[in-house]
Motif scaffolding. Structure first.
Motif, PDB file in Angstrom:
ATOM      1  N   GLU A   1       0.819  -1.214   0.000  1.00 38.05           N
ATOM      2  CA  GLU A   1       0.000   0.000   0.000  1.00 38.05           C
ATOM      3  C   GLU A   1       0.851   1.262   0.000  1.00 38.05           C
ATOM      4  OE1 GLU A   1      -3.174   2.376   2.868  1.00 38.05           O
ATOM      5  OE2 GLU A   1      -3.055   0.191   3.008  1.00 38.05           O
ATOM      6  N   ILE A   2       1.909   1.287   0.806  1.00 35.23           N
ATOM      7  CA  ILE A   2       2.691   2.518   0.916  1.00 35.23           C
ATOM      8  C   ILE A   2       3.428   2.808  -0.387  1.00 35.23           C
ATOM      9  CG2 ILE A   2       4.966   1.763   1.750  1.00 35.23           C
ATOM     10  CD1 ILE A   2       2.807   4.464   3.437  1.00 35.23           C
ATOM     11  N   LEU A   3       3.900   1.771  -1.075  1.00 34.03           N
ATOM     12  CA  LEU A   3       4.555   1.979  -2.365  1.00 34.03           C
ATOM     13  C   LEU A   3       3.551   2.435  -3.424  1.00 34.03           C
ATOM     14  CD1 LEU A   3       6.991  -1.065  -2.323  1.00 34.03           C
ATOM     15  CD2 LEU A   3       7.669   1.340  -2.406  1.00 34.03           C
ATOM     16  N   LYS A   4       2.354   1.865  -3.401  1.00 35.76           N
ATOM     17  CA  LYS A   4       1.322   2.307  -4.341  1.00 35.76           C
ATOM     18  C   LYS A   4       0.931   3.758  -4.078  1.00 35.76           C
ATOM     19  CE  LYS A   4      -0.763  -2.127  -5.622  1.00 35.76           C
ATOM     20  NZ  LYS A   4      -1.991  -2.971  -5.614  1.00 35.76           N
ATOM     21  N   MET A   5       0.935   4.159  -2.802  1.00 34.73           N
ATOM     22  CA  MET A   5       0.620   5.553  -2.486  1.00 34.73           C
ATOM     23  C   MET A   5       1.711   6.491  -2.989  1.00 34.73           C
ATOM     24  SD  MET A   5      -2.337   6.097  -1.259  1.00 34.73           S
ATOM     25  CE  MET A   5      -1.993   7.810  -0.836  1.00 34.73           C
ATOM     26  N   ALA A   6       2.978   6.077  -2.889  1.00 33.70           N
ATOM     27  CA  ALA A   6       4.062   6.905  -3.427  1.00 33.70           C
ATOM     28  C   ALA A   6       3.879   7.099  -4.932  1.00 33.70           C
ATOM     29  CB  ALA A   6       5.412   6.257  -3.127  1.00 33.70           C
ATOM     30  N   ILE A   7       3.533   6.022  -5.623  1.00 37.33           N
ATOM     31  CA  ILE A   7       3.290   6.099  -7.066  1.00 37.33           C
ATOM     32  C   ILE A   7       2.098   7.003  -7.355  1.00 37.33           C
ATOM     33  CG2 ILE A   7       2.551   4.749  -9.076  1.00 37.33           C
ATOM     34  CD1 ILE A   7       4.192   2.395  -7.872  1.00 37.33           C
TER      35      ILE A   7
END
Length: 250
Positions: A101-107
């Motif tokens: 989730e946190i990586l998808k939010m960065a993207i």
């Protein structure tokens, strides 16, 4: 003009986070500590640090499990140099799910800003555990972070060849299940495994990542533990983002 760009970037980040169910928090401007890096001052015989690393400012907060928060705040270094940071934290969630989730939010945040020319390098702190525990572990990791091969070659390090192999590993199939599964789940060519990635400060344990534009370091983050709960988060440098944001707006 610069203030307007930063205002637009902050607005976009707030909207991205709000639309995704994150709540804004307002970290304290200083913390009481004689061990945290940053600009220190003494008040009534106690040592305080002004605007230190955001995650360190959150360590004294109490969060309910599965909290999703974001912030936009100033950060100061020991010379009173300032930077404007924005970041997200997931606290108390299942680590594997939080990482995705946190990586998808960065993207999402970068894409919502119209910034698409960037890379996210991911790694895991475990790969450097054998070197972190050595007498000169901090020096070794700092040299790895700066890709200082001559300095490392002049040090007496057991397993030097293995260390250089780790530093030079950029791949989409590392043989490390935790990392390979992240790439499979996210399925974005801008996310790559770079085992030579090193994050400081040292509270990171588990997944770590850094985000780069064409020539700019944009930010980074990873896993940590806060109040005996797993945390995962990242921060972005708004001034660095503004250099790319200006390009995509023209």
């Amino acid at each position: 003009m610069e203030d307007q760009k930063l205002s637009d970037i902050a607005y976009s980040i707030r909207k991205s986070c709000h639309d995704s169910g994150y709540s804004e928090i307002f970290p304290p401007a200083y913390v009481k500590s004689d061990r945290i890096g940053g600009f220190r001052f003494i008040f009534r015989n106690d040592v305080y640090v002004l605007e230190p690393d955001i995650t360190l400012r959150l360590m004294n907060n109490r969060f309910p499990g599965n909290s999703r928060v974001y912030y936009i705040s100033r950060q100061a270094d020991e010379f009173l140099g300032e930077s404007l940071k924005a970041g997200l934290e997931i606290i108390g969630a299942v680590p594997g799910e939080a990482n995705i989730e946190i990586l998808k939010m960065a993207i999402k945040i970068l894409d919502d800003l119209g910034i698409r020319d960037y890379n996210i390098d991911i790694s895991i702190t475990d790969v450097f555990d054998p070197y972190r525990k050595k007498k000169d572990g901090d020096i070794i990791l700092n040299a790895v972070k700066n890709r200082n091969y001559p300095q490392l070659q002049n040090m007496d390090i057991d397993g030097m060849d293995k260390l250089f192999q780790i530093m030079d590993t950029r791949t989409r199939n590392s043989g490390i299940p935790e990392l390979d599964s992240i790439l499979e789940e996210i399925n974005d060519p801008r996310v790559i495994i770079d085992l030579g990635t090193v994050r400081q400060p040292e509270y990171y344990r588990g997944l770590i990542f850094e985000i780069y534009g064409r020539h700019e370091f944009l930010g980074g983050g990873g896993n940590y533990v806060i109040k005996k709960m797993n945390g995962c988060g990242f921060s972005l440098d708004l001034q660095a983002l503004s250099k790319l944001y200006g390009d995509v707006q023209r």
